[in-house]
Motif scaffolding. Structure first.
Motif, short mmCIF file in Angstrom:
data_model
loop_
_atom_site.label_atom_id
_atom_site.label_comp_id
_atom_site.label_asym_id
_atom_site.label_seq_id
_atom_site.Cartn_x
_atom_site.Cartn_y
_atom_site.Cartn_z
N ILE B 42 78.03 115.00 -10.13
CA ILE B 42 79.10 115.74 -10.82
C ILE B 42 78.93 115.55 -12.33
N MET B 43 78.57 114.32 -12.70
CA MET B 43 78.28 114.02 -14.10
C MET B 43 77.14 114.92 -14.60
N MET B 44 76.09 115.06 -13.78
CA MET B 44 74.94 115.89 -14.14
C MET B 44 75.37 117.35 -14.32
N VAL B 45 76.18 117.85 -13.39
CA VAL B 45 76.65 119.24 -13.51
C VAL B 45 77.45 119.40 -14.81
N GLY B 46 78.25 118.39 -15.12
CA GLY B 46 79.01 118.42 -16.37
C GLY B 46 78.09 118.53 -17.57
N ALA B 47 76.98 117.79 -17.55
CA ALA B 47 76.03 117.84 -18.65
C ALA B 47 75.44 119.25 -18.79
N TYR B 48 75.13 119.87 -17.63
CA TYR B 48 74.57 121.22 -17.67
C TYR B 48 75.58 122.25 -18.16
N VAL B 49 76.82 122.12 -17.69
CA VAL B 49 77.86 123.05 -18.15
C VAL B 49 77.99 122.93 -19.66
N GLY B 50 77.98 121.69 -20.16
CA GLY B 50 78.06 121.47 -21.60
C GLY B 50 76.86 122.07 -22.31
N PHE B 51 75.69 121.86 -21.73
CA PHE B 51 74.45 122.39 -22.31
C PHE B 51 74.53 123.91 -22.49
N PHE B 52 74.92 124.61 -21.40
CA PHE B 52 74.97 126.07 -21.50
C PHE B 52 76.11 126.55 -22.39
N SER B 53 77.17 125.80 -22.35
CA SER B 53 78.30 126.18 -23.20
C SER B 53 77.90 126.13 -24.68
N ILE B 54 77.06 125.14 -25.02
CA ILE B 54 76.62 125.03 -26.41
C ILE B 54 75.49 126.03 -26.71
N SER B 55 74.49 126.07 -25.80
CA SER B 55 73.30 126.86 -26.12
C SER B 55 73.54 128.36 -25.96
N VAL B 56 74.41 128.73 -25.04
CA VAL B 56 74.65 130.16 -24.83
C VAL B 56 75.82 130.67 -25.68
#
Lengths: 234, 293
Positions: B42-56
């Motif tokens: 769940i932590m990992m998914v959170g990191a990805y959501v953050g990643f896309f939220s910033i990069s996209v």
């Protein structure tokens, strides 16, 4: 007020309640006496929804409790003082009492009920910040009663309130039960201490291995030979 | 001494991350007695959501964190509903194996859709600066991680101690039947616990992204396990225990890397797990509360 009709409850393969029926009239203290394992606690748990019957129904104020989710039953006006008190041990006395009023939204009324409980049990007021698990057995029992009263029940289910208490405290607890009833709450009381229970009750049922074997006014049962022999020590 | 202080400071931010993840483990354990091994994912998914939220979308780091927290809260609730709720009455080992299954499912679903390649956590969202204060090198990322973790923990403490929902959570974890008698919905309370625990993990995921600068689909495994050790060290099921345990494990890990050999840091952390289980299985804050008559 409460009608239990032909209820069958099973624990796995064990048939714990066998077609049990009982009636609690408004304003009464009704007691359910019987030996260990007769099904007294099971009966209360079935009424409060913690156990579900296979057959039968339980009518309270025209509603079938069997069809209502257990956490909604307290909202209808039934609260329970469970066996062994079951206070929330690492929560404070005050928090325990607040949990009793969990579903209530009437802030002012809640506060006045809390004051009433503190008047009734001054020890709880003194110890309101203390963790419930650090209270003595008698104090925990009072807390369990106070917590149940915080729901403003019309019907109070009490499971062995005298269990494990010193004789003097037992007397006090029974005086409290009588007083709660006189202030307008109907009570269904489960007890092993048959003598004390019959002395304050209006009506009584005797339970043996999941069946009602005897019922009548508390006075009648107190003088019945069978009850004397089995539950009152001769 | 300066060197030691430096290691301590480095350990605090890592410890804050472990503490946030450990909180989710311990809250879920407290309420349904399940070690949710999917928690690291769940932590990992959170990191990805953050990643896309910033990069996209070019979100600010705080916005990205909030976004990840909301997404993971929903994910946590769904996982509980689909995977764990049907097993409520089953043996604990069945639920535990299911948790491992959910963990693998999340890992390899992410691998499938987002490739196993690691990604650079966008530096635009967080420009790292180092400050020299009294001979100690302090990075703004360490300060950010530490302070935001503390704020989240303070909010959590407030929720658990003071709010009606928090009290209901404590009541359910202490005595489920008694809680039902109060009118508390157990299902709803368990959902809320998963939501809160998962959102803390999501925040930790963003912090891991900032801390290590990279993310990948298997990034949840090791921090997840270490946070689990932290939760056990503090006393599983005890909220302040998870916080203390998290900081202790984080500091221990940096000390081992700093003074010993960084190759041994994982071994030392898991050595701690073995040691606690041998010496005091209830953890630092755990005690065997006997019933009073």
């Amino acid at each position: 007020m409460l009608k239990v009709n032909n209820v069958d409850v099973y624990y796995g393969a064990i048939h714990a309640l066998k077609g049990l029926s009982l009636d609690v009239e408004l304003g009464n203290i009704v007691t359910l006496i019987g030996a260990n394992g007769a099904g007294k606690t099971t009966t209360l748990k079935t009424i409060s929804g913690l156990l579900r019957p296979k057959n039968g129904n339980i009518i309270f104020k025209g509603k079938d409790l069997v069809k209502i989710p257990p956490e909604k039953i307290v909202g209808l006006g039934i609260s329970q003082v469970p066996e062994g008190r079951r206070v929330f041990s690492t929560m404070s006395v005050l928090e325990n009492l607040e949990m009793g009023a969990y579903l209530r939204t009437d802030k002012k009324e809640k506060q006045s009920d809390l004051e009433n409980i503190f008047t009734r049990f001054p020890r709880l007021k003194e110890r309101r910040k203390q963790l419930a698990g650090t209270l003595s057995g008698g104090e925990q029992q009072m807390l369990a009663i106070g917590r149940a009263l915080m729901a403003r029940p019309e019907l109070l289910l009490m499971d062995e309130p005298s269990m494990g208490l010193a004789p003097l405290l037992v007397k006090e607890i029974f005086a409290i039960i009588k007083d709660i009833n006189e202030k307008g709450t109907t009570i269904l009381l489960v007890e092993q201490n048959a003598h004390m229970a019959l002395s304050i009750a209006d009506k009584a049922y005797v339970l043996e291995t999941g069946k009602i074997v005897l019922e009548g006014s508390a006075q009648e049962l107190m003088h019945s030979e069978a009850v004397k022999k089995a539950y009152l020590g001769g | 001494m300066l060197e030691f202080m430096q290691q301590l400071i480095n350990g605090l931010s890592l410890g804050a991350i472990y503490a946030l993840i450990a909180l989710g483990y311990t809250m879920v354990y407290g309420i349904i007695k399940l070690i949710n091994f999917a928690h690291g994912e769940i932590m990992m998914v959170g990191a990805y959501v953050g990643f896309f939220s910033i990069s996209v979308f070019g979100s600010h780091i705080i916005v990205a964190m909030l976004f990840a927290m909301i997404a993971c809260a929903i994910l946590g609730v769904i996982i509980e509903k689909i995977a764990y709720r049907p097993l409520r009455g089953a043996t604990r080992i069945a639920a535990l194996i299911t948790a491992i299954g959910v963990s693998l499912f999340l890992q390899y679903t992410t691998v499938f859709f987002l490739s196993p390649q690691q990604r650079i956590f966008p530096q635009t969202a967080f420009q790292t600066k180092d400050y020299l204060i009294a001979g100690l090198s302090i990075s703004n990322k360490d300060v950010f991680i530490f302070v935001s973790a503390l704020i989240l923990m303070a909010i959590l403490q407030f929720i658990i101690r003071k709010t009606r929902t928090g009290k209901a959570m404590r009541a359910v974890s202490l005595d489920r039947d008694a809680a039902v008698l109060m009118g508390i919905s157990v299902d709803r309370t368990i959902s809320i616990t998963f939501a809160i625990g998962s959102s803390l993990a999501a925040a930790a995921g963003i912090m891991v992204g900032i801390y290590y600068s990279t993310i990948n689909p298997l990034m949840g495994i090791l921090p997840g396990l270490k946070a689990f050790v932290a939760a056990v060290l503090g006393g599983i099921g005890i909220v302040p225990g998870a916080m203390v345990g998290g900081f202790l494990i984080g500091i221990l890990e940096t000390l081992v890397s700093g003074y010993g050999n960084s190759l041994y840091r994982d071994a030392v952390v898991f050595g701690v797990l073995i040691l606690i289980l041998l010496v005091k299985p209830t953890g630092i804050f755990g005690k065997n509360t006997g019933e009073k008559v």
